[in-house]
Design a protein around this motif. Sequence first.
Motif, mmCIF file in Angstrom:
data_model
loop_
_atom_site.group_PDB
_atom_site.id
_atom_site.type_symbol
_atom_site.label_atom_id
_atom_site.label_comp_id
_atom_site.label_asym_id
_atom_site.label_seq_id
_atom_site.Cartn_x
_atom_site.Cartn_y
_atom_site.Cartn_z
ATOM 1 N N SER A 82 0.836 -1.202 0.000
ATOM 2 C CA SER A 82 0.000 0.000 0.000
ATOM 3 C C SER A 82 0.869 1.251 0.000
ATOM 4 N N PHE A 83 1.958 1.212 0.768
ATOM 5 C CA PHE A 83 2.896 2.336 0.808
ATOM 6 C C PHE A 83 3.511 2.568 -0.564
ATOM 7 N N GLY A 87 1.034 4.020 -3.031
ATOM 8 C CA GLY A 87 0.565 5.360 -2.700
ATOM 9 C C GLY A 87 1.585 6.458 -2.869
ATOM 10 N N ARG A 139 -0.200 0.462 8.971
ATOM 11 C CA ARG A 139 -0.752 1.148 7.803
ATOM 12 C C ARG A 139 -0.741 2.664 8.017
ATOM 13 N N ARG A 140 -1.110 3.092 9.232
ATOM 14 C CA ARG A 140 -1.115 4.535 9.516
ATOM 15 C C ARG A 140 0.297 5.111 9.471
ATOM 16 N N TYR A 178 2.799 4.022 7.640
ATOM 17 C CA TYR A 178 3.175 4.120 6.229
ATOM 18 C C TYR A 178 2.463 5.280 5.540
ATOM 19 N N ASP A 179 1.211 5.517 5.921
ATOM 20 C CA ASP A 179 0.487 6.659 5.352
ATOM 21 C C ASP A 179 1.181 7.968 5.721
ATOM 22 N N THR A 180 1.624 8.049 6.969
ATOM 23 C CA THR A 180 2.330 9.250 7.427
ATOM 24 C C THR A 180 3.632 9.432 6.670
ATOM 25 N N GLU A 194 3.093 10.690 3.134
ATOM 26 C CA GLU A 194 2.865 12.133 3.076
ATOM 27 C C GLU A 194 4.183 12.896 3.216
#
Length: 321
Positions: free
Chosen positions: A120-121, A124, A275-276, A278-280, A283
Amino acid sequence: MSFSGFTAPWWFLLLVVVAALAAVYVVVQRVLRKRMLRFANLSMLERVAPRRQGWYRHVPVAFLMVAFLLLTVALAGPTAEQKVPRNRATVMLVVDVSLSMKATDVQPSRLEAAQVAAKSFADGLTPGINLGLISFAGSATVLVAPTTDRGAVTSNIDGLKLAQSTATGDAIVAALSAIDTFGKVVGGADGPPPARVVLMTDGKETVGTRRAFDAAEDAKKAGIPISTISFGTEDGVVEIEGRRQDVPVDDDSMREIAKLSGGEFFKAASAEELRRVYDTLGEQIGYEKKQADASRPWLILGTLVAMAAVAGALVLGQRVP
């Protein structure tokens, strides 16, 4: 008033012209009123110059002055801090595949949860990022050199296999070497692109030719921060050769590696937390904040107000102001 946020602040000199136009309009209105009052016969005045509207007859001109103000701001080139995608950067994703990663304290297992989050990382990240992949256990292997081809990275993430031992230092060295090699190939007049290592592991370093802390200091000297992700819980357990072994995460080591390299430490005790994280990171890595042009809203608003001024003049006075 500060002009530091404008690229061409000299356009504000036009405000003097706008103020002068407003003053001329006021003077002209007073002169016209005096001339009209010179008529001796008021009834004739009513027929020659019918009674005009009240204060609202000045609204179109007021709108026009406001439009001039807004368009002047647009011409001055206002800027604002905006989040824009990075055009060039290199990221090495370094994933621990030691046997402790088969622990099921994170469902379905640490490795499988890590694979899902890592893919996912990768998917994205902004297109301009060159992403590479390294797996490590007793040794480090560069699976994918930095590339914008996300398919190559995700397919190799799916193929990660577990092995014995944890050579964290060697993995960092391999990442730095891959970044250096890639930088020499793509570096132009601006030098190599900015780079970062994302290190995800769950255990303490056990083997290796280079200690992890020393490698982190090398990363600091090279200007390459390491974002460390300590993944798992204190209750992890695996069976190795029929023996039950505790495999708690090593937060302290990961925190120190991040500190020594000038990077950040993240703790993830579940698949959702990973997951959070990697989302950070996505960004932080994929975007940067820059002073970008912000004149478009002023230009649009100024144009709309000018159009409203013309429409109001035609409706109220049957003429353009």
